[in-house]
Design an enzyme around this catalytic site. Structure first.
Site, PDB file in Angstrom:
ATOM      1  N   HIS A  86       0.845  -1.190   0.000  1.00 41.22           N
ATOM      2  CA  HIS A  86       0.000   0.000   0.000  1.00 41.22           C
ATOM      3  C   HIS A  86       0.882   1.242   0.000  1.00 41.22           C
ATOM      4  O   HIS A  86       1.828   1.333   0.779  1.00 41.22           O
ATOM      5  CB  HIS A  86      -0.899   0.024   1.244  1.00 41.22           C
ATOM      6  CG  HIS A  86      -1.812   1.218   1.244  1.00 41.22           C
ATOM      7  ND1 HIS A  86      -2.994   1.230   0.547  1.00 41.22           N
ATOM      8  CD2 HIS A  86      -1.672   2.441   1.785  1.00 41.22           C
ATOM      9  CE1 HIS A  86      -3.567   2.413   0.684  1.00 41.22           C
ATOM     10  NE2 HIS A  86      -2.780   3.169   1.433  1.00 41.22           N
ATOM     11  N   ASP A 165     -14.560   3.599   8.012  1.00 40.57           N
ATOM     12  CA  ASP A 165     -13.503   4.414   7.397  1.00 40.57           C
ATOM     13  C   ASP A 165     -14.012   5.129   6.158  1.00 40.57           C
ATOM     14  O   ASP A 165     -13.609   6.272   5.894  1.00 40.57           O
ATOM     15  CB  ASP A 165     -12.279   3.566   7.041  1.00 40.57           C
ATOM     16  CG  ASP A 165     -11.236   4.433   6.348  1.00 40.57           C
ATOM     17  OD1 ASP A 165     -10.715   5.338   7.023  1.00 40.57           O
ATOM     18  OD2 ASP A 165     -10.999   4.262   5.142  1.00 40.57           O
ATOM     19  N   ARG A 172     -13.287  13.591   6.662  1.00 42.01           N
ATOM     20  CA  ARG A 172     -11.978  14.228   6.908  1.00 42.01           C
ATOM     21  C   ARG A 172     -11.544  15.045   5.703  1.00 42.01           C
ATOM     22  O   ARG A 172     -10.929  16.102   5.829  1.00 42.01           O
ATOM     23  CB  ARG A 172     -10.934  13.160   7.220  1.00 42.01           C
ATOM     24  CG  ARG A 172     -11.108  12.546   8.601  1.00 42.01           C
ATOM     25  CD  ARG A 172     -10.278  11.278   8.737  1.00 42.01           C
ATOM     26  NE  ARG A 172      -8.891  11.504   8.434  1.00 42.01           N
ATOM     27  CZ  ARG A 172      -8.097  10.609   7.841  1.00 42.01           C
ATOM     28  NH1 ARG A 172      -8.548   9.428   7.501  1.00 42.01           N
ATOM     29  NH2 ARG A 172      -6.848  10.908   7.592  1.00 42.01           N
ATOM     30  N   SER A 187      -6.860   4.571   9.250  1.00 42.33           N
ATOM     31  CA  SER A 187      -7.634   4.486   8.016  1.00 42.33           C
ATOM     32  C   SER A 187      -7.018   3.450   7.071  1.00 42.33           C
ATOM     33  O   SER A 187      -7.694   2.543   6.576  1.00 42.33           O
ATOM     34  CB  SER A 187      -7.672   5.871   7.365  1.00 42.33           C
ATOM     35  OG  SER A 187      -8.122   5.809   6.049  1.00 42.33           O
TER      36      SER A 187
HETATM   37  N1  URA Z   1      -5.192   6.933   2.460  1.00 42.50           N
HETATM   38  C1  URA Z   1      -6.178   6.397   3.228  1.00 42.50           C
HETATM   39  O1  URA Z   1      -6.740   5.375   2.900  1.00 42.50           O
HETATM   40  N2  URA Z   1      -6.523   7.041   4.355  1.00 42.50           N
HETATM   41  C2  URA Z   1      -5.927   8.176   4.776  1.00 42.50           C
HETATM   42  O2  URA Z   1      -6.268   8.671   5.804  1.00 42.50           O
HETATM   43  C3  URA Z   1      -4.902   8.716   3.964  1.00 42.50           C
HETATM   44  C4  URA Z   1      -4.552   8.072   2.814  1.00 42.50           C
END
Ligand code: URA
Length: 430
Positions: A86, A165, A172, A187
């Site tokens: 990721h 999330d 956010r 997250s």
């Molecule tokens: N990528 C995500 O999935 N969440 C975040 O908070 C920032 C980047």
């Protein structure tokens, strides 16, 4: 039945720098997912967390509560070990495209749930959707079938993967509360742990084009995520990598697919190849497959390309179809002789976004052919009048705003200057 807690008490606790206990965290995440905690209350709480932070225990519980808001996937039916990567997001970061098939060609299974771009960073799904016919949404059974057959699948996360999330991230994004280490770490890790991968390599970007602008905050984010993964039983490491300048020579959806195909054909820009091979080796080592086929060989001998073609076709895409090209282009020329010392990732990302490669609101469509092509990278010697950048868009009216974003984005120093080039991989956190 009455609620166990009051959202206002929880907000006050974080506002006054207190710690939330496990039951408060479980409740607030669950109640937010159920719609009992309102968006304005969650945004106040997110701002209190951004300003006052969270302890490691709070972050771990928050992450776990977000995982429990949905379904945890599992891949026990597969014969190959699962491993994933990721990235925290950057400009020109197309690495997932060549990486997933390369790692599959070396014997692992890569269950990659990806996202779309928002703001100046691109999204893997937007890039792949520029391939005619390719579709991002797969059912759980379809995902398993592609993974078992091809060894790699890149698709959209379903609505039941960490739904807390999904809501919180969208909130956010519009409340100035993205740039918080506890919130970013929880997250990302809630989604990756819920995805069910056995091993995970995190590519934590550092520099102007990344969320984390300096090495110290990137290291802190990486350490937090590595401990969340390890504690949840996922073998996790992180690399801190440079995002001061874009990766490769393209930023934009179809442009990046084209560059990824060059890498899968054994060519492509050096930095994209280097990072693909480095991340692939880390993913294979965590999956217990080091000592087998090397990723550099998989790129060189066509086996990674074979997996790519099967992976794209399995999701309805035509790997041989011509990629969309933008209708209009504009080339920026070098104003003087010299050495290119700076090519700013953030500014290139904003220019690509303004040209139509990205979206400003969720759900907006992106232009497949839009973006920025870079003809040179920092360290290159340039001559006055040579092409530096080509801007691509379907809509000529966007070019002026993109050019504005590029003011000061590149610096040409006098001939003979030695630019201070940062290494691509800055550190490894285990
Ligand atoms: N990528 C995500 O999935 N969440 C975040 O908070 C920032 C980047």
């Amino acid at each position: 039945m009455g609620e166990l807690f009051d959202a206002v008490d929880i907000i006050r606790t974080k506002r006054d720098r207190g710690e939330l206990d496990d039951r408060q965290i479980d409740w607030v995440i669950d109640a937010y997912t159920r719609g009992v905690v309102a968006d304005e209350q969650m945004s106040a709480l997110a701002m209190a967390i951004l300003l006052n932070g969270m302890s490691r225990r709070e972050i771990a519980r928050w992450t776990d509560a977000m995982i429990r808001s949905g379904r945890r996937m599992q891949w026990s039916g597969l014969t190959r070990p699962t491993t994933d990567k990721h990235s925290t997001g950057g400009v020109g970061d197309k690495i997932t495209l060549p990486l997933a098939p390369t790692v599959a060609a070396c014997g692992a299974a890569v269950p990659q749930l990806s996202g779309r771009g928002l703001g100046h960073t691109g999204g893997t799904l937007d890039k792949l959707e520029s391939i005619p016919g390719w579709r991002a949404s797969l059912s759980g059974d379809e995902m398993l079938a592609v993974l078992a057959d091809v060894g790699a699948v890149i698709c959209a996360a379903g609505d039941d993967l960490a739904p807390a999330d999904k809501r919180l991230y969208a909130l956010r994004d519009v409340t100035g509360t993205v740039e918080s280490i506890p919130l970013i770490a929880s997250s990302i890790m809630s989604k990756k742990i819920a995805e069910g991968t056995g091993a995970l390599v995190l590519d934590v970007k550092v520099g102007s084009g990344a969320f984390m602008k300096d090495v110290e905050s990137a290291r802190s984010l990486a350490e937090t995520m590595v401990s969340l993964g390890t504690d949840a039983g996922v073998r996790t490491i992180a690399l801190l990598t440079n995002m001061q300048t874009p990766l490769g020579l393209t930023a934009g959806n179809a442009l990046e697919v084209r560059e990824s195909v060059e890498v899968l054909s054994g060519g492509g820009p050096e930095d994209v190849v280097e990072l693909t091979v480095r991340l692939a080796r880390e993913m294979l080592a965590l999956a217990g497959l080091d000592g087998g086929k090397d990723p550099a060989d998989a790129l060189g001998d066509g086996t990674a390309m074979d997996v790519w073609r099967r992976m794209i076709a399995a999701q309805g895409g035509d790997p041989d179809a011509a990629l969309p090209q933008a209708r209009e282009s504009h080339t920026v020329l070098a104003p003087a002789d010299g050495v290119l010392t700076t090519l700013d990732a953030y500014q290139i990302g904003v220019a690509a976004w303004r040209l139509g490669a990205g979206r400003s609101t969720q759900g907006e469509t992106v232009q497949a052919g839009a973006g920025v092509e870079m003809h040179v990278k920092p360290g290159a010697v340039v001559r006055a009048g040579e092409p530096l950048l080509t801007l691509h868009t379907d809509d000529a009216a966007r070019i002026d705003r993109a050019l504005e974003a590029l003011t000061g984005a590149y610096v040409i120093a006098p001939s003979g200057s030695r630019p201070d080039l940062q290494p691509l991989v800055i550190d490894r956190i285990a």
